[in-house]
Scaffold this active site. Structure first.
Site, short mmCIF file in Angstrom:
data_model
loop_
_atom_site.label_atom_id
_atom_site.label_comp_id
_atom_site.label_asym_id
_atom_site.label_seq_id
_atom_site.Cartn_x
_atom_site.Cartn_y
_atom_site.Cartn_z
N ASP A 102 30.07 42.99 44.32
CA ASP A 102 29.25 42.36 44.92
C ASP A 102 28.61 42.82 46.16
O ASP A 102 28.00 43.74 46.15
CB ASP A 102 30.22 40.90 45.16
CG ASP A 102 29.22 39.59 45.48
OD1 ASP A 102 28.46 39.14 44.59
OD2 ASP A 102 29.16 39.27 46.42
N HIS A 296 31.75 37.37 36.57
CA HIS A 296 31.47 38.26 37.85
C HIS A 296 32.71 38.89 38.57
O HIS A 296 32.65 39.74 39.21
CB HIS A 296 30.70 37.25 38.68
CG HIS A 296 30.18 37.55 40.01
ND1 HIS A 296 29.29 38.79 40.08
CD2 HIS A 296 30.54 37.46 41.43
CE1 HIS A 296 29.35 39.20 41.40
NE2 HIS A 296 29.79 38.40 42.03
#
Length: 322
Positions: A102, A296
């Site tokens: 991320d 994610h």
């Protein structure tokens, strides 16, 4: 038998950096993103330390037990790089393998560009290496894109803090590949709504996360709030401007990349060709893997697959250096 995990601190780059350390050997530094903490790397730290490396995972600047300056200007990519270089110096290491996810993935790519002499290689999860583009990313984004809303200090920060007990389980569930609510939502926030409104709380804690880990996340963000975390986003356009001298920003150190097809980043970067064209900008991309149906939170959702990527990459580096 695995070595125990230690919680340690280092005074680096004008702040206190709190970090987890496990094992001994060549250094591997793990950098988390939003809204994560060092504990998100617990599976990888064990695997790496068992493999003969020293795994170090800081609570990044603005998070957890590390310093969180109020001033957004203290969260540029150069501040983050300075923290990690300072941590290497504190540990007596000239270089390290960097693993990022991320916003930590963006830090991975940036450090490989700016200080390649300190980077043995990078393993990057979720966020591909992106071309710099012709306009500042946030300024040119649609008006209700979530990163645009993050720019106003005290608005989304306060909302997330008020709703921390529901927001954290909701975002962890909704952006995973096993969400009970289906595919990830659009990252466009409707008029009159907050970022937290995009995520409906699940009926139970995601199995890949666990009750104890979620409780630690909630307790930590109840204490710290979200201003430090969102200050990273308040520097995206500043980072675009200051990266100009390194254009086109190619990464020449060895690299590996992994993403899941249920990751919101897959939707953002697959169709525009950014993922598939990485080899043009990262000529030493030694491994690129796509995990079907993984979301994610890839390091926690698919720890075995991530560990396999990581250990294979480390083995390739050792073979090249021998």
């Amino acid at each position: 038998m695995s070595t125990p995990v230690q919680r340690l601190t280092a005074e680096v780059n004008g702040i206190t950096l709190s970090y987890l350390s496990q094992g001994e050997g060549p250094l591997v530094v793990f950098m988390h993103g939003f809204p994560d903490l060092a504990i998100s790397w617990r599976h990888q730290m064990k695997a790496v330390s068992d493999g003969g490396y020293r795994a170090v995972a800081p609570d990044m600047r603005g998070y957890g037990a590390s310093s969180a300056p109020d001033d957004p200007a203290l969260y540029t990519q150069f501040h983050i790089a300075g923290d990690i270089v300072g941590l290497m110096d504190h540990l007596g290491e000239k270089s390290a393998v960097l693993v990022g996810h991320d916003m930590g993935a963006n830090a991975d790519w940036a450090m490989a560009t700016f200080v390649p002499e300190r980077v043995r290689g990078v393993v990057v999860l979720s966020i591909p290496h992106k071309p710099r583009g012709t306009q500042p990313p946030v300024a040119s984004a649609p008006p209700r894109f979530y990163q645009k809303l993050f720019q106003a200090i005290g608005v989304e920060d306060d909302d997330l803090h008020r709703n921390v007990k529901t927001f954290l389980p909701a975002i962890f569930d909704r952006l995973s590949g096993s969400s009970e609510h289906g595919a990830p939502p659009s990252l466009m926030v409707p008029e009159g709504k907050h970022f937290s409104d995009l995520f409906e709380p699940p009926s139970k804690t995601p199995e890949w996360l666990g009750e104890a880990e979620l409780a630690e996340y909630v307790a930590t963000f109840e204490r710290t709030g979200f201003r430090g975390a969102l200050n990273w986003y308040r520097n995206i356009d500043s980072n675009w401007w200051t990266a100009a001298p390194w254009t086109p920003g190619h990464v020449t150190v060895p690299a590996a990349f992994m993403i899941g097809t249920a990751d919101v980043a897959w939707a953002l970067f697959k169709d525009n060709g950014v993922i598939d064209s990485q080899k043009e900008r990262v000529p030493n991309l030694l491994d690129m893997r796509v995990l079907e149906g993984v979301g994610h939170w890839i390091a926690q959702e698919a720890p075995d697959e991530v560990n396999d990527l990581l250990l294979n990459f480390l083995a390739k580096l050792e073979a090249r250096d021998s």
